[in-house]
Design an enzyme around this catalytic site. Structure first.
Site, short mmCIF file in Angstrom:
data_model
loop_
_atom_site.label_atom_id
_atom_site.label_comp_id
_atom_site.label_asym_id
_atom_site.label_seq_id
_atom_site.Cartn_x
_atom_site.Cartn_y
_atom_site.Cartn_z
N HIS A 143 -6.75 -30.33 -25.72
CA HIS A 143 -6.01 -30.23 -26.98
C HIS A 143 -4.76 -29.40 -26.71
O HIS A 143 -4.76 -28.54 -25.82
CB HIS A 143 -6.92 -29.52 -27.98
CG HIS A 143 -6.42 -29.39 -29.37
ND1 HIS A 143 -5.47 -28.48 -29.74
CD2 HIS A 143 -6.76 -30.06 -30.51
CE1 HIS A 143 -5.25 -28.57 -31.05
NE2 HIS A 143 -6.01 -29.53 -31.53
N ASP A 220 -12.50 -23.61 -24.16
CA ASP A 220 -12.08 -23.91 -25.53
C ASP A 220 -13.31 -24.46 -26.25
O ASP A 220 -13.71 -25.60 -26.04
CB ASP A 220 -10.94 -24.93 -25.49
CG ASP A 220 -10.57 -25.47 -26.87
OD1 ASP A 220 -11.27 -25.14 -27.85
OD2 ASP A 220 -9.59 -26.22 -26.96
N GLN A 223 -14.69 -27.40 -30.44
CA GLN A 223 -15.62 -28.49 -30.79
C GLN A 223 -17.03 -28.21 -30.25
O GLN A 223 -17.98 -28.88 -30.65
CB GLN A 223 -15.13 -29.83 -30.21
CG GLN A 223 -13.77 -30.28 -30.70
CD GLN A 223 -13.75 -30.63 -32.18
OE1 GLN A 223 -14.79 -30.89 -32.80
NE2 GLN A 223 -12.56 -30.63 -32.76
N LYS A 246 -14.27 -25.10 -38.28
CA LYS A 246 -14.92 -26.32 -37.79
C LYS A 246 -16.44 -26.19 -37.81
O LYS A 246 -17.16 -27.08 -37.41
CB LYS A 246 -14.44 -26.64 -36.37
CG LYS A 246 -12.95 -27.01 -36.32
CD LYS A 246 -12.57 -27.53 -34.98
CE LYS A 246 -11.08 -27.47 -34.73
NZ LYS A 246 -10.35 -28.56 -35.35
N CYS A 386 -3.59 -34.08 -31.55
CA CYS A 386 -3.09 -32.91 -30.80
C CYS A 386 -3.45 -33.01 -29.33
O CYS A 386 -3.76 -32.01 -28.68
CB CYS A 386 -3.60 -31.60 -31.39
SG CYS A 386 -2.94 -31.27 -33.00
N1 PMP Z 1 -9.27 -27.19 -29.26
C1 PMP Z 1 -9.91 -28.28 -29.69
C2 PMP Z 1 -10.77 -29.04 -28.74
C3 PMP Z 1 -9.77 -28.68 -31.02
O1 PMP Z 1 -10.42 -29.76 -31.45
C4 PMP Z 1 -8.97 -27.91 -31.89
C5 PMP Z 1 -8.79 -28.31 -33.34
N2 PMP Z 1 -8.52 -29.65 -33.54
C6 PMP Z 1 -8.33 -26.78 -31.38
C7 PMP Z 1 -8.51 -26.44 -30.06
C8 PMP Z 1 -7.47 -25.92 -32.23
O2 PMP Z 1 -8.19 -25.36 -33.27
P1 PMP Z 1 -7.42 -24.54 -34.40
O3 PMP Z 1 -6.42 -25.47 -34.99
O4 PMP Z 1 -8.49 -24.15 -35.35
O5 PMP Z 1 -6.77 -23.39 -33.73
#
Ligand code: PMP
Length: 430
Positions: A143, A220, A223, A246, A386
């Site tokens: 991401h 990270d 998820q 999440k 993203c």
């Molecule tokens: N990493 C992953 C794998 C994600 O799915 C997301 C959110 N879509 C993020 C990072 C970023 O999360 P946040 O927008 O809550 O900072």
């Protein structure tokens, strides 16, 4: 790489879709007020939990009760409300520490979200520990939150950025891993679970290997932690980042877990109130961990809501949540395989993936698909999620993504499939 793994066999190679779930999704659904509303006159089928999860009444009530009865600033007041607010905020830290494997409370830093947690590591650890000639390793499925901070850090420090590739099935391709993670590697940053492919990465193996080469590992967990039982003691990650929103919690609060010896050596990312020990006109030094990294008034109500979310998840049990996810993903892959016009990305084996499923169809743009489904009350996401480089690598400019959580059932997937069939007939003019 243009992937060519269009569905050719239902749910993959002899993989049986388990049809039993230990969770009662219909009962759970009743705890989520938003899920009783109608969208475009239809029952809401929420399939966008990878973007953000819905909130149970217990979380909403905890936030309302905090503002109704306990609101005050933390750590500095001597009055009853301030003490209650401080206790609630710090209780959230204890619960978070316990939730990810009973780590030390000072290893839990509250941030705004995963993005801020990763940026904190890139900034507070990376800028002081990386130099020209050294290596940062990430993967091709990251991401932007776990990609852009490293691109910038590499530019600033002169370190090189190297990628672990993925294969056509959406797994990390680990054949050359010993060359990619080499003796010059200082940090490996990878996702626990891909938000686009659903792939669950073998983080423990990669952490072991990286540690043998004296590299640190950031996972990270945006998820990962909402869907999998996670124990930092067995995983042994140096850094693990995640977002409350999440995992049933509110937006605006996230977590950086980091080993305390690393936090001890790291510089704060922000300076100001709450994070100091002593300040004179020309001098300042820092508070103890974890407060050294929490400058300014924190998201107290967010922490209170997050506490309630952790209680909710713990009551259900993370093992059961994982079983439920597996059932849904297996069923979704099986049903999607019936739609020959749709190409589905990511691993076919539910054991190796979570409940975020991306797909495309040659006749329907993902944005049109998402809008068509919205008319049926079905919320999915469309776009690059993203993960622009990954989307491009898959040969696409965008994909549609359905993602599941504890309140989803097979009925939701059936409605998705019916709507996808209808969308295809509508857009392909058949
Ligand atoms: N990493 C992953 C794998 C994600 O799915 C997301 C959110 N879509 C993020 C990072 C970023 O999360 P946040 O927008 O809550 O900072």
């Amino acid at each position: 790489m243009k992937t060519d793994h269009v569905n050719t066999c239902p749910a993959g190679n002899n993989i049986q879709a388990p049809n039993k779930t230990p969770l009662d999704a219909d009962k759970i659904r009743n705890d989520f007020p938003i899920l009783s509303r109608k969208v475009n006159g239809k029952r809401l089928v929420y399939l966008d939990s990878a973007a953000t999860a819905q909130k149970p009444r217990q979380v909403i009530d905890a936030i309302a009760s905090y503002y109704t009865d306990h609101n005050a600033n933390v750590h500095r007041g001597l009055h009853t409300l301030a003490e209650e607010a401080t206790a609630a905020y710090e209780r959230a830290r204890d619960k978070t520490a316990k939730f990810i494997g009973s780590v030390k409370r000072e290893e839990i830093i509250f941030t705004r979200n995963t993005t801020e947690a990763i940026n904190m590591v890139a900034h507070s650890w990376g800028r002081h520990n990386l130099k020209h000639g050294q290596r940062i390793v990430i993967t091709q499925m990251e991401h932007h939150a776990n990609l852009v901070p490293w691109i910038v850090l590499a530019k600033i420090t002169g370190a090189e950025l190297e990628y672990i590739p993925i294969d056509a099935d959406g797994y990390l391709h680990l054949k050359d891993i010993n060359d990619i993670i080499n003796s010059r590697t200082r940090i490996v940053a990878l996702t626990h679970m891909s938000n686009l492919l659903g792939t669950i990465n073998p983080v423990e193996d990669i952490i072991d290997l990286a540690h043998k080469k004296n590299a640190l590992v950031l996972v990270d967990g945006a998820q990962g932690v909402p869907h999998l039982p996670v124990d930092m003691k067995t995983m042994n990650a140096d850094f693990y980042a995640f977002s409350a929103h999440k995992m049933l919690g509110p937006t605006g609060i996230g977590v950086l877990y980091a080993k305390d010896d690393l936090l001890g050596e790291m510089q704060p990312m922000q300076y100001g109130g709450e994070m100091i020990n002593e300040v004179r006109y020309n001098f300042a030094d820092w508070a103890e961990l974890p407060w050294k990294f929490e400058a300014g008034t924190p998201n107290i109500a967010g922490a209170v809501g997050f506490s309630a979310a952790l209680d909710y998840l713990e009551d259900l049990g993370m093992e059961k949540i994982r079983e439920h996810d597996k059932m849904l993903i297996a069923y979704a892959l099986e049903r999607l395989a019936e739609l020959r016009q749709f190409k589905v990305f990511g691993p076919k084996n539910p054991e190796h993936r979570g409940g975020a499923v991306s797909f495309v169809s040659p006749h329907v743009h993902p944005h049109d698909l998402a809008q068509f489904l919205d008319m049926q009350g079905i919320a999915i996401r469309a776009g690059h999620h993203c993960a622009q480089p990954l989307t491009k690598l898959l040969g696409e400019s965008s994909t549609a993504r359905a993602s599941f959580y504890i309140y989803n059932s097979q009925k939701d997937i059936d409605e998705l499939i019916t709507a996808l069939e209808a969308a295809w007939r509508y857009f392909a003019h058949v």
